[in-house]
Design an enzyme around this catalytic site. Sequence first.
Site, PDB file in Angstrom:
ATOM      1  N   SER A 146       0.837  -1.206   0.000  1.00  0.00           N
ATOM      2  CA  SER A 146       0.000   0.000   0.000  1.00  0.00           C
ATOM      3  C   SER A 146       0.867   1.248   0.000  1.00  0.00           C
ATOM      4  CB  SER A 146      -0.875   0.010   1.259  1.00  0.00           C
ATOM      5  OG  SER A 146      -1.534   1.244   1.394  1.00  0.00           O
TER       6      SER A 146
ATOM      7  N   TYR B 237      -2.468  -0.842  10.829  1.00  0.00           N
ATOM      8  CA  TYR B 237      -2.459  -1.294   9.433  1.00  0.00           C
ATOM      9  C   TYR B 237      -1.184  -0.901   8.699  1.00  0.00           C
ATOM     10  CZ  TYR B 237      -4.134  -1.170   4.494  1.00  0.00           C
ATOM     11  OH  TYR B 237      -4.296  -1.323   3.139  1.00  0.00           O
TER      12      TYR B 237
ATOM     13  N   LYS C  18       1.626  -3.048   6.200  1.00  0.00           N
ATOM     14  CA  LYS C  18       1.874  -2.807   4.775  1.00  0.00           C
ATOM     15  C   LYS C  18       3.345  -2.505   4.521  1.00  0.00           C
ATOM     16  CE  LYS C  18      -1.814  -4.140   3.503  1.00  0.00           C
ATOM     17  NZ  LYS C  18      -2.068  -5.078   2.397  1.00  0.00           N
TER      18      LYS C  18
HETATM   19  P1  NAD Z   1     -11.562  -5.845  -0.067  1.00  0.00           P
HETATM   20  O1  NAD Z   1     -12.103  -5.776   1.308  1.00  0.00           O
HETATM   21  O2  NAD Z   1     -12.490  -5.750  -1.205  1.00  0.00           O
HETATM   22  O3  NAD Z   1     -10.687  -7.132  -0.269  1.00  0.00           O
HETATM   23  C1  NAD Z   1      -9.963  -7.764   0.758  1.00  0.00           C
HETATM   24  C2  NAD Z   1     -10.115  -9.231   0.556  1.00  0.00           C
HETATM   25  O4  NAD Z   1      -9.354  -9.924   1.538  1.00  0.00           O
HETATM   26  C3  NAD Z   1     -11.576  -9.649   0.716  1.00  0.00           C
HETATM   27  O5  NAD Z   1     -11.911 -10.492  -0.357  1.00  0.00           O
HETATM   28  C4  NAD Z   1     -11.575 -10.386   2.022  1.00  0.00           C
HETATM   29  O6  NAD Z   1     -12.529 -11.392   2.114  1.00  0.00           O
HETATM   30  C5  NAD Z   1     -10.171 -10.944   2.036  1.00  0.00           C
HETATM   31  N1  NAD Z   1      -9.767 -11.337   3.374  1.00  0.00           N
HETATM   32  C6  NAD Z   1      -9.854 -10.586   4.496  1.00  0.00           C
HETATM   33  N2  NAD Z   1      -9.441 -11.308   5.547  1.00  0.00           N
HETATM   34  C7  NAD Z   1      -9.088 -12.525   5.063  1.00  0.00           C
HETATM   35  C8  NAD Z   1      -8.606 -13.698   5.654  1.00  0.00           C
HETATM   36  N3  NAD Z   1      -8.392 -13.767   6.976  1.00  0.00           N
HETATM   37  N4  NAD Z   1      -8.363 -14.775   4.867  1.00  0.00           N
HETATM   38  C9  NAD Z   1      -8.592 -14.717   3.547  1.00  0.00           C
HETATM   39  N5  NAD Z   1      -9.055 -13.617   2.926  1.00  0.00           N
HETATM   40  C10 NAD Z   1      -9.299 -12.536   3.683  1.00  0.00           C
HETATM   41  O7  NAD Z   1     -10.483  -4.676  -0.137  1.00  0.00           O
HETATM   42  P2  NAD Z   1      -9.328  -4.411  -1.207  1.00  0.00           P
HETATM   43  O8  NAD Z   1      -9.131  -2.952  -1.213  1.00  0.00           O
HETATM   44  O9  NAD Z   1      -9.565  -5.118  -2.473  1.00  0.00           O
HETATM   45  O10 NAD Z   1      -8.071  -5.033  -0.449  1.00  0.00           O
HETATM   46  C11 NAD Z   1      -7.154  -5.909  -1.061  1.00  0.00           C
HETATM   47  C12 NAD Z   1      -5.749  -5.589  -0.599  1.00  0.00           C
HETATM   48  O11 NAD Z   1      -5.399  -4.296  -1.088  1.00  0.00           O
HETATM   49  C13 NAD Z   1      -5.577  -5.502   0.913  1.00  0.00           C
HETATM   50  O12 NAD Z   1      -4.378  -6.152   1.280  1.00  0.00           O
HETATM   51  C14 NAD Z   1      -5.473  -4.028   1.185  1.00  0.00           C
HETATM   52  O13 NAD Z   1      -4.711  -3.734   2.320  1.00  0.00           O
HETATM   53  C15 NAD Z   1      -4.796  -3.564  -0.071  1.00  0.00           C
HETATM   54  N6  NAD Z   1      -4.934  -2.131  -0.340  1.00  0.00           N
HETATM   55  C16 NAD Z   1      -6.171  -1.595  -0.578  1.00  0.00           C
HETATM   56  C17 NAD Z   1      -6.268  -0.237  -0.836  1.00  0.00           C
HETATM   57  C18 NAD Z   1      -7.567   0.448  -1.092  1.00  0.00           C
HETATM   58  O14 NAD Z   1      -7.597   1.692  -1.066  1.00  0.00           O
HETATM   59  N7  NAD Z   1      -8.644  -0.280  -1.354  1.00  0.00           N
HETATM   60  C19 NAD Z   1      -5.112   0.532  -0.860  1.00  0.00           C
HETATM   61  C20 NAD Z   1      -3.901  -0.047  -0.610  1.00  0.00           C
HETATM   62  C21 NAD Z   1      -3.818  -1.396  -0.359  1.00  0.00           C
HETATM   63  C1  RM4 Z   2      -4.856   1.906   1.875  1.00  0.00           C
HETATM   64  C2  RM4 Z   2      -4.895   3.417   1.858  1.00  0.00           C
HETATM   65  C3  RM4 Z   2      -6.266   3.831   1.496  1.00  0.00           C
HETATM   66  C4  RM4 Z   2      -7.267   3.175   2.426  1.00  0.00           C
HETATM   67  C5  RM4 Z   2      -7.073   1.676   2.429  1.00  0.00           C
HETATM   68  C6  RM4 Z   2      -7.974   0.971   3.381  1.00  0.00           C
HETATM   69  O1  RM4 Z   2      -3.639   1.386   2.185  1.00  0.00           O
HETATM   70  O2  RM4 Z   2      -4.541   3.922   3.117  1.00  0.00           O
HETATM   71  O3  RM4 Z   2      -6.403   5.223   1.542  1.00  0.00           O
HETATM   72  O4  RM4 Z   2      -8.563   3.475   1.991  1.00  0.00           O
HETATM   73  O5  RM4 Z   2      -5.765   1.381   2.768  1.00  0.00           O
END
Ligand code: NAD
Ligand code: RM4
Length: 253
Positions: free
Chosen positions: A143, A156, A160
């Site tokens: 992230s 969090y 990351k």
């Molecule tokens: P999301 O909530 O749609 O997806 C997260 C997925 O992880 C879900 O499908 C959930 O069921 C799964 N998950 C959660 N706990 C779990 C577990 N214990 N075992 C197996 N699966 C599990 O959100 P997203 O934004 O698609 O997140 C995906 C990744 O991207 C995450 O690692 C998140 O930290 C990262 N991320 C997201 C953002 C953002 O802004 N959305 C930004 C930076 C990083």
């Molecule tokens: C990311 C970043 C985004 C937030 C998600 C959950 O790492 O911080 O802004 O929305 O996490």
Amino acid sequence: MLLKDKVVLVTGASGGIGKAAAIGCAQHGADVAINYHSDEAGAADAIAQIEALGRRAIAVKGDVAEAASAPAFVQAAVEAFGKVDVFVNNAGICPFHTFLDMPAEVMERTMRVNLHGAYYMVQAAANQMVKQGHGGAIIAVSSISALVGGGMQTHYTPTKAGVNSLMQSTAIALGPYGIRCNAVLPGTIETAINKEDLADQKKRDYMAGRIPLGRLGEPDDLAGPIVFLASDLAKYVTGAALLVDGGAFVNLQ
Ligand code: NAD
Ligand code: RM4
């Protein structure tokens, strides 16, 4: 067809970035195994979309925080498709919470899912790739929060940064086996993880306003960078971190 006949594994792929990555890989010719936690309908939809592209897909239920889920996922993929070429560590949670009263269980669950889970999964996938003897690619979804802080993300952001660091160290440990390890660092992508947080219109406008490309991200924005890092186009890229944030990180003034 950058991933023709490759086998790709993605954790947490019943929705959001993981699902988009799984479908993106299938669009490039890969068969895909997804891990999912509890969203049966989301997992079934991901499988249906991959199969509609003419590729094979399986869904394996498992909690990545449990160490045993990692070898089980890899084993199921090998039984179905015979090998593992690419591993995408994506599963993660971010239960936004203030720092001073952070419940220990929220902090510990976040660490276990995001960081411990990544460790066990990457280790299991790497062992399979080493056994196969023909290299591979590992991509971790870190992230922008690996590089900058968040007052509601004190549990969090360290996970990351940890996942980013894990890719740097495994790049060294696995380089001799021809296994490349890289991280993607998404900015703010609209998914279930931040639905509640971005429901605050003031915060949403502030976040979007800070992004030079003028919009929040969509899950599909990550698919291309993940496919690239998985493919031979990136054959000399390892230990790298690729920001996918519309320019948010560099936007100081
Ligand atoms: P999301 O909530 O749609 O997806 C997260 C997925 O992880 C879900 O499908 C959930 O069921 C799964 N998950 C959660 N706990 C779990 C577990 N214990 N075992 C197996 N699966 C599990 O959100 P997203 O934004 O698609 O997140 C995906 C990744 O991207 C995450 O690692 C998140 O930290 C990262 N991320 C997201 C953002 C953002 O802004 N959305 C930004 C930076 C990083
Ligand atoms: C990311 C970043 C985004 C937030 C998600 C959950 O790492 O911080 O802004 O929305 O996490």
